[in-house]
Design a protein around this motif. Structure first.
Motif, mmCIF file in Angstrom:
data_model
loop_
_atom_site.group_PDB
_atom_site.id
_atom_site.type_symbol
_atom_site.label_atom_id
_atom_site.label_comp_id
_atom_site.label_asym_id
_atom_site.label_seq_id
_atom_site.Cartn_x
_atom_site.Cartn_y
_atom_site.Cartn_z
ATOM 1 N N MET A 1 0.851 -1.203 0.000
ATOM 2 C CA MET A 1 0.000 0.000 0.000
ATOM 3 C C MET A 1 0.882 1.247 0.000
ATOM 4 S SD MET A 1 -2.765 1.071 2.874
ATOM 5 C CE MET A 1 -1.523 0.942 4.129
ATOM 6 N N VAL A 3 1.477 4.922 0.948
ATOM 7 C CA VAL A 3 0.920 5.873 1.918
ATOM 8 C C VAL A 3 1.057 7.323 1.470
ATOM 9 C CG1 VAL A 3 1.241 4.365 3.886
ATOM 10 C CG2 VAL A 3 3.056 5.927 3.230
ATOM 11 N N VAL B 71 -5.542 6.366 4.299
ATOM 12 C CA VAL B 71 -5.469 4.962 3.855
ATOM 13 C C VAL B 71 -4.986 4.038 4.964
ATOM 14 C CG1 VAL B 71 -5.299 5.275 1.364
ATOM 15 C CG2 VAL B 71 -3.231 5.453 2.750
ATOM 16 N N ILE B 72 -4.166 4.549 5.886
ATOM 17 C CA ILE B 72 -3.675 3.686 6.980
ATOM 18 C C ILE B 72 -4.768 3.505 8.032
ATOM 19 C CG2 ILE B 72 -2.010 3.491 8.873
ATOM 20 C CD1 ILE B 72 0.033 4.873 7.023
ATOM 21 N N ASP B 75 -7.553 1.236 6.948
ATOM 22 C CA ASP B 75 -7.189 -0.133 6.570
ATOM 23 C C ASP B 75 -7.483 -1.090 7.727
ATOM 24 O OD1 ASP B 75 -5.985 -2.501 5.890
ATOM 25 O OD2 ASP B 75 -4.008 -1.645 5.459
ATOM 26 N N ARG B 78 -4.657 -2.850 9.768
ATOM 27 C CA ARG B 78 -3.746 -2.145 10.669
ATOM 28 C C ARG B 78 -4.342 -2.154 12.077
ATOM 29 N NH1 ARG B 78 0.578 0.170 7.249
ATOM 30 N NH2 ARG B 78 1.181 1.082 9.242
ATOM 31 N N GLU B 96 6.999 3.412 7.026
ATOM 32 C CA GLU B 96 6.180 2.587 6.133
ATOM 33 C C GLU B 96 7.035 1.830 5.126
ATOM 34 O OE1 GLU B 96 2.671 1.849 5.841
ATOM 35 O OE2 GLU B 96 3.136 2.384 7.911
#
Lengths: 202, 202
Positions: A1, A3, B71-72, B75, B78, B96
């Motif tokens: 993914m 970021v 996005v983190i 998700d 996570r 990341e």
């Protein structure tokens, strides 16, 4: 993914495409722009868009200019009989900064590089010869960089100017071999202009 | 007389305002942009204008993101119970890149710096404490840089988290003292995440 938001990733890619800007530097610059007010990014964007529209090549010397002829060629205080041949605009700026040169310029926008397909036609040598043939030029001062392609370009220019009714000079020794002239300090560069050498031609 | 055309001079000034870009580098970049096709300058300008409009702060972790939550945070893979506190987006990107961290983040966007008027209110420490008080966070991994202000910020965070029902850890030794974490190599940084130290609190 990934970021990195796409809009940020695009700007990083754009900046990374500039010479000497690695991916880490591009990322640092893009994050700085993002942290600063949006108005600053818009100012930079506006100046980028305006750049190509505002600036053209001077028809006489091929310098980047908003006027045609450029401020130097249009200045009656500059001697049109003395023409300094430089590789690129940054060289012109370095010479102007010394205040030691009162003639006009001729910009090649490059150097001879047969391996890259850059021949005399690509770097406006024809235009220089036409300018000399008009008979108003008394001296051509060759100020290409003292690099291998710069020296080769100078040698080619000297051979082409041979036999024409014009004095051909070069910047004096004093610039270290292998140094790009736009990085020379003002004093060294001014001295090199003042003590320019005669090539003995014609 | 200034021989730099105004449109070019403005762009040089804009670029010179960016961090780490001196006047000579700014001139070199501006001349490069001028030599390249106008479409490339327009692309860069468009991406600059789009940047601030497209990117916002994630309401949960304060990362730059086009989505909210980012996005983190959005998700499901996570772990929301593990929160890594970093100074700035470049630190998040560096972590990341190692692939060693599977939790969420909290971005301070700065470090404590009383001399510059940067106190706890300026760097979103209150938001971190609120997040911990909700009871969903089991561990806070403090990943500020091992610089003097980074260490001071870490010490302040540890003191504020003391007594809350949360484990507080720091990146393991392995990062040289005085080094900014975004310049650490991936292996060193991954090892530091895996062997993170318990601060003994609570």
């Amino acid at each position: 993914m990934d970021v990195v938001p796409p809009a940020l990733a695009r700007l990083i890619e754009d900046l990374h495409r500039l010479p000497g800007i690695g991916r880490k530097t591009a990322t640092r610059l893009a994050l700085h722009i993002l942290r600063r007010p949006a108005a600053e990014a818009r100012d930079l964007a506006r100046d980028l868009v305006d750049l190509h529209g505002a600036i053209h090549l001077c028809r006489n010397c091929f310098a980047f200019s908003e006027k045609d002829p450029c401020v130097i060629c249009g200045d009656p205080g500059r001697d049109p009989a003395l023409v300094c041949v430089v590789e690129e605009p940054a060289d012109l700026m370095a010479i102007e900064k010394t205040g030691a040169f009162k003639g006009q310029y001729h910009l090649l926008h490059g150097v001879l590089s047969p391996m890259d397909g850059i021949g005399p036609e690509e770097i406006r040598i024809g235009a220089l010869l036409s300018r000399v043939k008009k008979g108003t030029v008394a001296e051509v001062l060759i100020a290409t960089s003292s690099t291998v392609p710069g020296e080769a370009t100078a040698a080619y220019l000297i051979s082409r100017l041979q036999g024409m009714q014009v004095k051909v000079t070069r910047l004096a020794c004093g610039i270290p071999m292998g140094m790009d002239i736009k990085y020379a300090d003002d004093v060294t560069l001014a001295r090199a202009i003042e003590s320019r050498m005669d090539t003995g031609k014609p």
